[in-house]
Write an enzyme that holds these catalytic residues in place. Sequence first.
Site, PDB file in Angstrom:
ATOM      1  CB  THR A 150      10.425  -6.232   8.149  1.00 45.66           C
ATOM      2  OG1 THR A 150       8.862  -5.411   7.910  1.00 45.66           O
ATOM      3  CG2 THR A 150      10.761  -5.335   8.612  1.00 45.66           C
ATOM      4  NE  ARG A 178       1.850   1.262   5.569  1.00 47.28           N
ATOM      5  CZ  ARG A 178       2.895  -0.129   5.827  1.00 47.28           C
ATOM      6  NH1 ARG A 178       3.865  -0.747   5.537  1.00 47.28           N
ATOM      7  NH2 ARG A 178       2.531  -1.171   7.007  1.00 47.28           N
ATOM      8  CB  VAL A 179       5.071   5.696   7.654  1.00 50.99           C
ATOM      9  CG1 VAL A 179       6.290   5.304   8.258  1.00 50.99           C
ATOM     10  CG2 VAL A 179       5.952   6.788   6.361  1.00 50.99           C
ATOM     11  CB  THR A 201       8.486  -8.964  10.549  1.00 47.89           C
ATOM     12  OG1 THR A 201       7.878  -8.528   9.349  1.00 47.89           O
ATOM     13  CG2 THR A 201       8.118 -10.187  12.069  1.00 47.89           C
ATOM     14  N   GLY A 202       5.695  -7.851  10.406  1.00 48.21           N
ATOM     15  CA  GLY A 202       3.759  -8.246  10.579  1.00 48.21           C
ATOM     16  C   GLY A 202       3.035  -6.356   9.750  1.00 48.21           C
ATOM     17  N   GLY A 204       2.390  -3.247   9.712  1.00 47.54           N
ATOM     18  CA  GLY A 204       3.036  -1.986  10.826  1.00 47.54           C
ATOM     19  C   GLY A 204       2.039  -1.176  11.222  1.00 47.54           C
TER      20      GLY A 204
HETATM   21  C1  SD4 Z   1       5.219  -3.062   7.409  1.00 46.96           C
HETATM   22  N1  SD4 Z   1       5.751  -4.165   9.149  1.00 46.96           N
HETATM   23  O1  SD4 Z   1       5.647  -1.779   6.703  1.00 46.96           O
HETATM   24  C2  SD4 Z   1       6.577  -3.808   8.033  1.00 46.96           C
HETATM   25  C3  SD4 Z   1       6.141  -4.312   6.719  1.00 46.96           C
HETATM   26  C4  SD4 Z   1       5.524  -6.416   6.339  1.00 46.96           C
HETATM   27  O2  SD4 Z   1       3.869  -6.532   5.370  1.00 46.96           O
HETATM   28  O3  SD4 Z   1       5.318  -7.254   7.184  1.00 46.96           O
HETATM   29  N2  SD4 Z   1       4.980  -5.675   5.559  1.00 46.96           N
HETATM   30  O4  SD4 Z   1       3.941  -3.108   7.947  1.00 46.96           O
END
Ligand code: SD4
Length: 290
Positions: A150, A178-179, A201-202, A204
Amino acid sequence: MAAAVGTWAFSMPAVRKLSLLLKKGAGATDSVQEAMAEIENSEETGQYIIGRGGYPNKDGLVQCDAAVMEGLPGRFGAVAALHGISTPLAVARKVMDKSSHSLLVGEGAMAFAKEEGFVVEENEQMLTQHSADAYQEYLGNKASLTGHDTLGLIALDVHGNITVGVSTSGSPFKYPGRVGDSPLPGCGLYADHQVGAAAATGEGDKIMCFCPCFHVILLMKQGLSPKEACESVLKHITYQMGHENMFELGIVAMNMKGETGAASSIQFTYCVWSQENDSIEQLIQPSFQP
Ligand code: SD4
C-alpha cells in the site's frame, strides 16, 4: 508550512514529487493524485507494487483498491476491486468530485471510469514480467506471498489543506472481489482539516476491524502528537489481539502543523518531507514492543 509523508521506502520518489509540487503552491489533492499516479503507473517501483505491475488475484486479474480523503467534511472517494485502470486513485478522485457516491466497486467502478474518460486496458497490460512470473509460481505451489504494497501519501499544502490518498493491489493472489482496508474511511485512511490525517498499511483483512486511522485522528484531536497517537492505537490493538496474534500494521500520521509520526507492529520504513527543512528523509520505525 507544507509537508508530506509516504508509507514504505518505495514512497521516496512520490514524496519527492509531492515536495516539488507543494513548494510551487499546488493543492494537496492534486499533488497526491499526481505523485500517486507516477508510482501506480510505473512497472517497477520496488519489491511490492501498486497499480500496473501489482500482484493479481487468484484468477490472475490485477484488482486494485484506492481512496482519497480531504480534510473537509464529506470529501471522500474510493474504488475497490477495480481492474484495467493503471491509475486507480485518479478514479477514486473522480468518484469524490463527480459522483454522488463515495465507493464504487468492480464492474461498476470500471464503467464509471470509462464514462469519465479513463482508458481500460487488457489485464495483460496491467501485469509485468515480475508479477506474471510470481503468479505462475503461485499456480505451481499455491503458496501465497506475504508483503505490503500500500502506498499511502499525506500532503499538507501551503494553503493549509490536508489530503490523504492510498493505493494498493491488495494482498497477493487474493480471492476475487476481496476488498482490503485501504478504500474504507477510518480504516485505511482518514483526514480532518482541524486535526490532520493518517494512513495505514498491512493486513487489511484485520486492519479494517479496528478503524485505526479514525482512532489516530480522535487521539490527535485530544492533543496527542502524531507519533503518540499512532503508538497508542497500535498498543490498543496489540492488547486486544494479544501480542502473539498481532498482525502486520503500520500507521503514519500528520497533524496540521506538518508534524509526522508512525508506529508499526513490524519494522516499517516511511519517507517524510517538510518545507521547513526541505530535505526528504527515510525513517525506520522499529517494531512496536508492548
Ligand atoms: C490490503 N493493506 O489490501 C492493504 C495492502 C497490503 O498486503 O498491505 N497487502 O490489505
